[in-house]
Write a protein that holds these residues in place. Structure first.
Motif, short mmCIF file in Angstrom:
data_model
loop_
_atom_site.label_atom_id
_atom_site.label_comp_id
_atom_site.label_asym_id
_atom_site.label_seq_id
_atom_site.Cartn_x
_atom_site.Cartn_y
_atom_site.Cartn_z
N THR A 51 -23.37 -12.51 -22.88
CA THR A 51 -23.80 -13.78 -23.46
C THR A 51 -22.82 -14.35 -24.48
O THR A 51 -22.99 -15.48 -24.94
CB THR A 51 -25.17 -13.62 -24.14
OG1 THR A 51 -25.03 -12.77 -25.29
CG2 THR A 51 -26.20 -13.04 -23.18
N HIS A 52 -21.82 -13.59 -24.87
CA HIS A 52 -20.99 -13.96 -26.02
C HIS A 52 -20.25 -15.28 -25.85
O HIS A 52 -20.23 -16.12 -26.76
CB HIS A 52 -19.98 -12.85 -26.33
CG HIS A 52 -20.61 -11.55 -26.70
ND1 HIS A 52 -19.92 -10.35 -26.71
CD2 HIS A 52 -21.88 -11.25 -27.07
CE1 HIS A 52 -20.73 -9.38 -27.08
NE2 HIS A 52 -21.92 -9.90 -27.30
N GLY A 53 -19.61 -15.47 -24.68
CA GLY A 53 -18.76 -16.65 -24.51
C GLY A 53 -19.44 -17.97 -24.84
O GLY A 53 -18.98 -18.72 -25.71
N VAL A 104 -18.76 -20.57 -28.29
CA VAL A 104 -18.36 -21.97 -28.20
C VAL A 104 -19.39 -22.86 -28.89
O VAL A 104 -19.04 -23.79 -29.64
CB VAL A 104 -18.17 -22.39 -26.73
CG1 VAL A 104 -17.97 -23.90 -26.62
CG2 VAL A 104 -17.00 -21.64 -26.11
N GLN A 105 -20.67 -22.59 -28.66
CA GLN A 105 -21.73 -23.39 -29.28
C GLN A 105 -21.63 -23.33 -30.80
O GLN A 105 -21.78 -24.35 -31.49
CB GLN A 105 -23.09 -22.88 -28.81
CG GLN A 105 -24.27 -23.78 -29.18
CD GLN A 105 -25.58 -23.25 -28.63
OE1 GLN A 105 -25.62 -22.34 -27.80
NE2 GLN A 105 -26.68 -23.81 -29.09
N MET A 115 -15.04 -10.58 -25.57
CA MET A 115 -14.91 -12.00 -25.93
C MET A 115 -15.75 -12.86 -25.00
O MET A 115 -16.47 -13.76 -25.45
CB MET A 115 -13.44 -12.39 -25.83
CG MET A 115 -13.11 -13.82 -26.17
SD MET A 115 -11.36 -14.16 -25.87
CE MET A 115 -11.12 -15.69 -26.76
N ALA A 116 -15.67 -12.59 -23.70
CA ALA A 116 -16.38 -13.36 -22.68
C ALA A 116 -16.28 -12.59 -21.37
O ALA A 116 -15.69 -11.51 -21.31
CB ALA A 116 -15.77 -14.75 -22.55
N ILE A 157 -13.24 -20.97 -25.43
CA ILE A 157 -13.21 -20.47 -26.81
C ILE A 157 -11.89 -20.84 -27.47
O ILE A 157 -11.86 -21.34 -28.61
CB ILE A 157 -13.44 -18.95 -26.84
CG1 ILE A 157 -14.87 -18.62 -26.44
CG2 ILE A 157 -13.13 -18.39 -28.24
CD1 ILE A 157 -15.14 -17.13 -26.28
N ILE A 158 -10.79 -20.60 -26.79
CA ILE A 158 -9.47 -20.91 -27.37
C ILE A 158 -9.35 -22.41 -27.64
O ILE A 158 -8.85 -22.82 -28.69
CB ILE A 158 -8.36 -20.40 -26.43
CG1 ILE A 158 -8.31 -18.87 -26.48
CG2 ILE A 158 -7.00 -21.00 -26.83
CD1 ILE A 158 -7.32 -18.24 -25.54
#
Length: 400
Positions: free
Chosen positions: A75-77, A81-82, A96-97, A106-107
């Motif tokens: 769920t991280h990615g 971003v949110q 990270m994702a 994310i980047i």
């Protein structure tokens, strides 16, 4: 300077990190968020936090400055971003994702917002990586042309309990998480010492045969039946990296779940469960003592009551002789640590980066190099080991 932070996911690790954030003099307030409100309330009471928020969305709508994410690994990615788009600095547990697309988003968000992102890769401060990083910087390896990183954690040694704790009645659906989508302990320990990155990979997955409903394609939410996987990576400097992700293995992962080997033209380093050596062309030195971490809290500490006994070493291991503790805040003395003494360094990295407006060591660009190779390796395993290229997002900018 100080800032406030909300910790999302007050499970087994989230609570311990909330405690460290609360102790750090660079943090003013710590709030707890969990989809199970009783966990957030319990964490607030146990660690003396400043309050709770009813949901992730409520946290993002508040004036909290930063977010630390300890939710389920797949769920991280999107959550990262949110949070960045909501104006929050972000600390994220690994990985990270789970896709190249999520990593790219994310980047992009970090670049556009100028906010701090840090991935909490524990192997960056694993004593083996710390030692190898210093030896490489001193030129004692010569040219490192081959390195290995293994994450060898058998399901029987605490993972069944951990997945049941986090997954509820449908835990077998999530316990089948593909090994190579959790690659950062193995890859990060190598690339955290060797300044290079992977450019291609061939990976072989081993299908599980336990037949207990875990790593079963018919049950898995990831359509996965690999319990072990081995990947061979080509590095941009002409070297080679091999990693293992093993979930069915006769190995004492409670003693050392991550281990490493580095071979250079002038020196080499090799590690087993309880022995570590440095070798050159003249001699072999047993450096096991430099790798040995001291307990930060006892294994029967009340804060570990909900943690499987086989997993408790990951919560209690403190500093090793190779660690430089002088940079850590005084408030961390005697506080819980874990994962080979890495937790306190990771918290301090993030707090320092936010308060100084600088990039943390495991920033978004470094995190991508630790994460994406595993994502591509899993794709290779699904294609019977086909060699696949790995995208690189480049070096981190000099400043946010």
């Amino acid at each position: 300077m100080t800032f406030s932070i909300g910790v999302v996911g007050l499970g087994q690790f989230g609570g311990h990190f909330a405690h460290l954030f609360k102790l750090h003099p660079g943090v003013s307030e710590v709030y707890a968020v969990d989809e199970r409100p009783e966990r957030a309330a319990a964490g607030r009471e146990q660690w003396g936090l400043d309050g709770t928020k009813g949901s992730f969305e409520e946290l993002l709508a508040s004036d909290v400055d930063a977010v630390a994410i300890f939710t389920q690994r797949w769920t991280h990615g999107p959550l990262v971003v949110q949070a960045l788009r909501a104006g929050k600095h972000v600390y994220s547990a690994v990985p990270m994702a789970v896709s190249e697309e999520e990593i790219a988003l994310i980047i992009e968000a970090v670049r556009e917002t100028g906010l701090v992102y840090a991935m909490g890769e524990t192997s960056y401060y694993n004593p083996a990586t710390v030692y190898a990083r210093s030896q490489h910087a001193a030129g004692r390896f010569g040219r490192i042309f081959y390195a290995e990183g293994d994450y060898v954690h058998d399901m029987d040694l605490g993972f069944y309990d951990a997945y049941q704790y986090s997954g509820g009645e449908h835990w077998k659906e999530t316990a089948s998480y593909p090994p190579m989508l959790y690659p950062t302990h193995a890859i990060g320990g190598v690339l955290g010492a060797v300044p290079s990155h992977a450019i291609s990979v061939s990976c072989i997955g081993v299908k599980d045969d336990r037949a207990d409903g875990v790593f079963d394609k018919d049950i898995s939410m990831f359509n996965n039946d690999f319990s072990n996987a081995t990947a061979l990576f080509e590095l941009n400097d002409g070297g080679v990296m091999r990693t293992n992700e093993m979930r069915r293995v006769g190995y004492p992962s409670h003693l050392r779940e991550s281990r490493f080997r580095f071979f250079g033209t002038e020196g080499s380093f090799e590690q087993l469960a309880n022995v570590t050596v440095w070798q050159d062309k003249k001699d072999v030195q047993d450096i096991s003592g430099q790798m040995e971490t001291r307990p930060s809290i006892p294994l029967d500490d009340p804060s570990l009551a909900g943690v499987a006994p086989e997993l408790r070493d990951a919560f209690t291991s403190g500093l090793a002789p190779v660690h430089d503790s002088s940079r850590l805040p005084e408030e961390f003395r005697g506080a819980p640590n874990g994962h080979e003494g890495s937790h306190q360094f990771l918290v301090d990295d993030f707090v320092t980066a936010v308060n100084t407006g600088t990039l943390p060591p495991v920033n978004a660009w470094v995190a991508a190099r630790f994460t994406l190779p595993g994502v591509v390796a899993h794709a290779s395993a699904l294609r019977n080991g086909e060699r696949l290229p790995i995208r690189d997002f480049g070096d981190a900018p000099s400043a946010l």
